[in-house]
Design an enzyme around this catalytic site. Structure first.
Site, PDB file in Angstrom:
ATOM      1  N   CYS A   1      -5.687  -2.654   2.790  1.00  0.00           N
ATOM      2  CA  CYS A   1      -5.307  -2.583   4.194  1.00  0.00           C
ATOM      3  C   CYS A   1      -6.492  -2.731   5.155  1.00  0.00           C
ATOM      4  O   CYS A   1      -7.009  -3.822   5.290  1.00  0.00           O
ATOM      5  CB  CYS A   1      -4.521  -1.300   4.436  1.00  0.00           C
ATOM      6  SG  CYS A   1      -3.606  -1.348   5.987  1.00  0.00           S
TER       7      CYS A   1
ATOM      8  N   GLU B   1       0.835  -1.214   0.000  1.00  0.00           N
ATOM      9  CA  GLU B   1       0.000   0.000   0.000  1.00  0.00           C
ATOM     10  C   GLU B   1       0.874   1.271   0.000  1.00  0.00           C
ATOM     11  O   GLU B   1       1.870   1.338   0.726  1.00  0.00           O
ATOM     12  CB  GLU B   1      -0.882  -0.012   1.257  1.00  0.00           C
ATOM     13  CG  GLU B   1      -1.829   1.178   1.368  1.00  0.00           C
ATOM     14  CD  GLU B   1      -2.583   1.191   2.711  1.00  0.00           C
ATOM     15  OE1 GLU B   1      -2.129   0.547   3.677  1.00  0.00           O
ATOM     16  OE2 GLU B   1      -3.627   1.870   2.780  1.00  0.00           O
TER      17      GLU B   1
ATOM     18  N   LYS C   1     -10.368   2.725  -1.329  1.00  0.00           N
ATOM     19  CA  LYS C   1     -10.475   2.098   0.007  1.00  0.00           C
ATOM     20  C   LYS C   1     -11.755   2.530   0.723  1.00  0.00           C
ATOM     21  O   LYS C   1     -12.028   3.737   0.839  1.00  0.00           O
ATOM     22  CB  LYS C   1      -9.238   2.489   0.816  1.00  0.00           C
ATOM     23  CG  LYS C   1      -9.110   1.893   2.194  1.00  0.00           C
ATOM     24  CD  LYS C   1      -7.723   2.244   2.748  1.00  0.00           C
ATOM     25  CE  LYS C   1      -7.440   1.713   4.105  1.00  0.00           C
ATOM     26  NZ  LYS C   1      -6.009   1.930   4.481  1.00  0.00           N
TER      27      LYS C   1
HETATM   28  N1  PUT Z   1      -3.379   0.292   8.312  1.00  0.00           N
HETATM   29  C1  PUT Z   1      -4.187   0.574   9.438  1.00  0.00           C
HETATM   30  C2  PUT Z   1      -3.801  -0.211  10.601  1.00  0.00           C
HETATM   31  C3  PUT Z   1      -4.412   0.281  11.844  1.00  0.00           C
HETATM   32  C4  PUT Z   1      -3.788  -0.339  13.025  1.00  0.00           C
HETATM   33  N2  PUT Z   1      -4.236   0.218  14.277  1.00  0.00           N
END
Ligand code: PUT
Length: 301
Positions: free
Chosen positions: A158, A48, A121
């Site tokens: 993510c 990402e 996203k």
């Molecule tokens: N990429 C977001 C992760 C959040 C972890 N607290």
């Protein structure tokens, strides 16, 4: 017994430490893509927001300058050239500027260099170190499955990986492989919290529940960002992995080393396995309306 074997696809995940120089990171991504291609990969996942440091550690106006429009985006164009030359599928994660809106987006580049479209996203995290709501509007594309030369793929980003609904929505649209580019590591507010095993198990569950292979690519390295309250530091834990259709991990990187992971799957054989197991036959969408609520209440008080 005929399992309908035949359509073999090699997927890859690359993992590297980002500098804060886009040209360095694009060069590293290209080097690892070429290495994955040499290993026979057809679909290659880069992590990402790989063009720079994970800037969401801080809420800084100057970081909006990192956003670029989707159309005529030089990084996407460069990846289109590489995809076409090597005949590989490349999802390309980037910080998108769309007039006054901003998204955490990914362009899906097919093996002939064609841009198949965009996913933005949907689930935007917030909290110490991961202050994405300051930068990104919640994505408005909805979950998608993209038909590429080698497979129909579902790509989410993510924090989307923590939501079984995302994986299911992509699988329902026919995604045969799920891909998740990621940026996750330590938690600046709690040095005792390590989410790495939880992170893997949740996605392994998506692979197993939907009977599809899954590819996750995460960055490594320690990044320090100046914030309004002093420096913030995250050490990204890598552990990029490829899971098979029962959630089993078939390839995994460690938390320190640059890596190129490759695994081959027979998508026709997996399709037979998916159909035979019966979870898509036995779904009951008529009973799932509660999933459309935030509070679990079908009738409002
Ligand atoms: N990429 C977001 C992760 C959040 C972890 N607290």
């Amino acid at each position: 017994m005929d399992n309908g074997g035949g359509r073999k696809v090699k997927v890859a995940a690359v993992q590297f430490a980002c500098t804060d120089s886009p040209s360095d990171n694009i060069a590293t991504a290209e080097r690892l893509i070429r290495e994955a291609h040499k290993k026979g990969a057809n679909i290659i996942l880069i992590q990402e927001l790989f063009e720079g440091h994970y800037f969401c550690q801080a809420q800084r106006e100057d970081f909006f300058k990192r956003a670029k429009p989707y159309k005529n985006n030089p990084t996407i164009q460069k990846m289109q050239e590489i995809a076409k030359e090597l005949g590989v599928v490349l999802p390309v994660s980037f910080f998108e500027e769309a007039n006054n809106a901003h998204y955490n987006s990914i362009a899906i580049i097919d093996a002939d260099g064609t841009d198949l479209g965009l996913y933005r996203k949907s689930h935007i995290p917030d909290g110490p170190g991961y202050q994405e709501k300051y930068y990104f509007n919640p994505g408005d594309t909805g979950f998608k499955a993209f038909t590429t030369k080698y497979a129909k793929i579902g790509v989410a980003i993510c924090w989307d990986q923590w939501f079984p609904e995302t994986a299911r929505a992509m699988a329902l649209q026919g995604a045969e492989i799920l891909l998740y580019p990621t940026a996750i590591g330590s938690e600046p507010q709690d040095s005792g919290l390590d989410s790495c095993e939880h992170w893997k198990r949740v996605m392994q569950g998506h692979a197993g529940a939907n009977l599809v292979p899954l590819v996750a690519s995460n960055r490594i390295g320690t990044e320090i960002i100046k914030t309004e309250h002093g420096d913030s530091k995250i050490t990204f834990y890598g552990n990029s992995f490829i899971a098979g259709p029962t959630g089993e991990i078939v390839a995994i990187a460690n938390n320190k080393e640059e890596s190129v992971l490759v695994a081959e799957f027979d998508l026709d054989q997996i399709k037979s396995q998916r159909y035979g197991w019966g979870v898509f036959r036995d779904r009951r969408p008529d009973l799932y309306k509660v999933l459309l609520t935030l509070d679990g209440q079908m009738e409002k008080p």
